[in-house]
Design an enzyme around this catalytic site. Structure first.
Site, short mmCIF file in Angstrom:
data_model
loop_
_atom_site.label_atom_id
_atom_site.label_comp_id
_atom_site.label_asym_id
_atom_site.label_seq_id
_atom_site.Cartn_x
_atom_site.Cartn_y
_atom_site.Cartn_z
N TYR A 58 0.82 -1.21 0.00
CA TYR A 58 0.00 0.00 0.00
C TYR A 58 0.85 1.26 0.00
O TYR A 58 1.80 1.40 0.78
CB TYR A 58 -0.91 0.01 1.24
CG TYR A 58 -1.69 1.30 1.42
CD1 TYR A 58 -2.84 1.54 0.68
CD2 TYR A 58 -1.26 2.28 2.30
CE1 TYR A 58 -3.54 2.73 0.83
CE2 TYR A 58 -1.95 3.47 2.46
CZ TYR A 58 -3.09 3.69 1.72
OH TYR A 58 -3.78 4.86 1.85
N GLY A 65 -5.75 5.48 -0.40
CA GLY A 65 -7.17 5.70 -0.20
C GLY A 65 -8.00 4.78 -1.06
O GLY A 65 -7.75 3.57 -1.14
#
Length: 452
Positions: A58, A65
């Site tokens: 990530y 997001g």
């Protein structure tokens, strides 16, 4: 006369509120030890091996997001970090106080040196060098919701390190590229992970909370002095401050305030000169219980802030030895926001207590024979009448500001980030409350001095 600056060593474990304030407000230098640099390098090397193996992580090889499911190509990975900072530097409003920005940078370095952030050592070195040379990024006051960190303000700090924002240099706003050149630095070039490692923590709201608590402790000391002056001027019955009363209930803050009031009045010729009421008004005899509760609340909030200052506030988190990557929510500002709501409400509450004591000094029906409004020539003079108006105006504002922000979450990022802490808003309004409370307390002190 030259000021000799001390140096605060940042090791990820020992950053206190006092140390942070010494860096933020008093411009003390920071240093990072060899062991900390090794942790940063080892973590980065582990992460680099995962990047080279094209693992999905990530904010490194994915978007953020709602875009966390979008995988980036190796060519996009480095460019993404620069775009991330530019995109997130979306704040608005007046520049933050320099001490707050410095405090946030100090706190962010202390996160990095724990060795779980994954950024290259260069980004930590830039933060350190900019701090020590006292050039400070221009950061807007508004724009953080206090989850995923203080993204907008931290991005303005990162942008300045990249030479694309602005900085304060000797009180003047200058181009960041020029400010960096002045201290021998080129604009920082970000690589994979570097941008998110700079911005992904609640460092601004925590630094502001630390500064507030430092000043709130000073306010508590002044409160006890003001209260003692008022008690003396009103010839208070001192039995409610007997230490045995407060020991029997057991609260630490109450015992400290009662002890302070006794110390401050122990040699008073006024207090021990005549007859007393059997019981004084609540605003007088409840002072240890009420102000002591705030003292306890400040101590609790300080304990939470110092945990956060020395914690891993990041996402993802990189575990070097296990070669593991953990995605979570350690950026969430709620652990600081909720205690600071309590402190703000408590300050407002004790300011009311101060104003009520001041009222007893000025109201001729309550002031044990003092002149109306403490005027030398009542009628011709109005004495402290209008000063009470000012105190009341300040208190009305503190009551409004005491409305909580920590439960005011507004979902963001297409509901991927659907609970946020509003922690910077909490810290900012608590600072306004404290500023007002200094005014209220000063007015009580003036009235008590005049009464004496």
């Amino acid at each position: 006369m030259n000021t000799i600056l001390m140096t605060v060593s940042l090791d990820g474990n020992s950053l206190s509120i006092n140390k942070l304030v010494s860096v933020a407000r008093n411009n003390e230098n920071v240093k990072v030890g060899k062991d900390a640099w090794k942790k940063i390098d080892d973590c980065r090397n582990m992460l680099q091996s995962k990047i080279d193996a094209h693992e999905i992580m990530y904010g490194i090889t994915t978007g953020i997001g709602e875009f966390s499911e979008v995988t980036l190509t190796p060519e996009q990975t480095q460019e993404f970090q620069n775009l991330l900072v530019r995109n997130h530097a979306a704040g608005i409003g007046e520049p933050m106080d320099l001490e707050l920005v410095r405090g946030a940078m100090c706190g962010r370095i202390n996160v990095h040196v724990k060795g779980h952030s994954g950024g290259r050592r260069q980004i930590t070195e830039y933060l350190k060098d900019v701090l020590n040379h006292q050039i400070t990024p221009v950061v807007c006051e508004k724009g953080s919701v206090g989850a995923c960190g203080d993204l907008a303000p931290m991005s303005q700090i990162a942008l300045a390190l990249m030479g694309e924002g602005e900085m304060f240099d000797n009180g003047e706003i200058v181009n960041s590229k020029e400010a960096l050149k002045k201290i021998g630095l080129k604009p920082l070039e970000l690589e994979a992970r570097d941008g998110l490692a700079l911005i992904n923590g609640s460092n601004v709201l925590t630094a502001l909370a630390a500064i507030i608590l430092y000043d709130a402790r000073k306010w508590m000391k002044l409160h006890d002095i003001a209260a003692a002056m008022t008690l003396e001027a009103l010839m208070a019955n001192m039995k409610p401050y007997d230490k045995r009363i407060h020991q029997l209930r057991g609260f630490t803050g109450s015992q400290i305030v009662a002890n302070n009031l006794n110390k401050l009045t122990e040699e008073s010729e006024i207090l021990f000169s005549g007859g007393k009421k059997v019981q004084d008004a609540y605003s007088m005899r409840s002072t240890p219980q009420v102000a002591g509760t705030l003292r306890d609340s400040i101590d609790y909030a300080a304990s939470q802030v110092e945990i956060e200052l020395n914690g891993v506030g990041d996402n993802p988190i990189f575990l070097t030895e296990e070669k593991d990557v953990l995605t979570g929510a350690n950026f969430q500002g709620t652990p600081i926001a909720l205690p600071m709501e309590m402190v703000g409400t408590g300050l407002s509450m004790v300011a009311v207590l101060s104003e009520r004591r001041m009222n007893r000094l000025t109201n001729p029906a309550l002031s044990v024979g003092l002149p109306p409004f403490l005027a030398e020539k009542p009628g011709l003079h109005s004495g402290m009448m209008l000063s009470q108006y000012t105190a009341d105006a300040l208190i009305a504002e503190t009551r409004i500001l005491s409305h909580p922000a920590a439960n005011q979450s507004i979902p963001a990022a297409a509901d991927q980030e659907d609970f946020v802490s509003m922690g910077l808003t909490t810290s900012q309004k608590t600072k306004q409350i404290l500023d007002n409370c200094y005014g209220v307390l000063a007015i009580e002190m003036m009235a008590a001095a005049q009464a004496l």
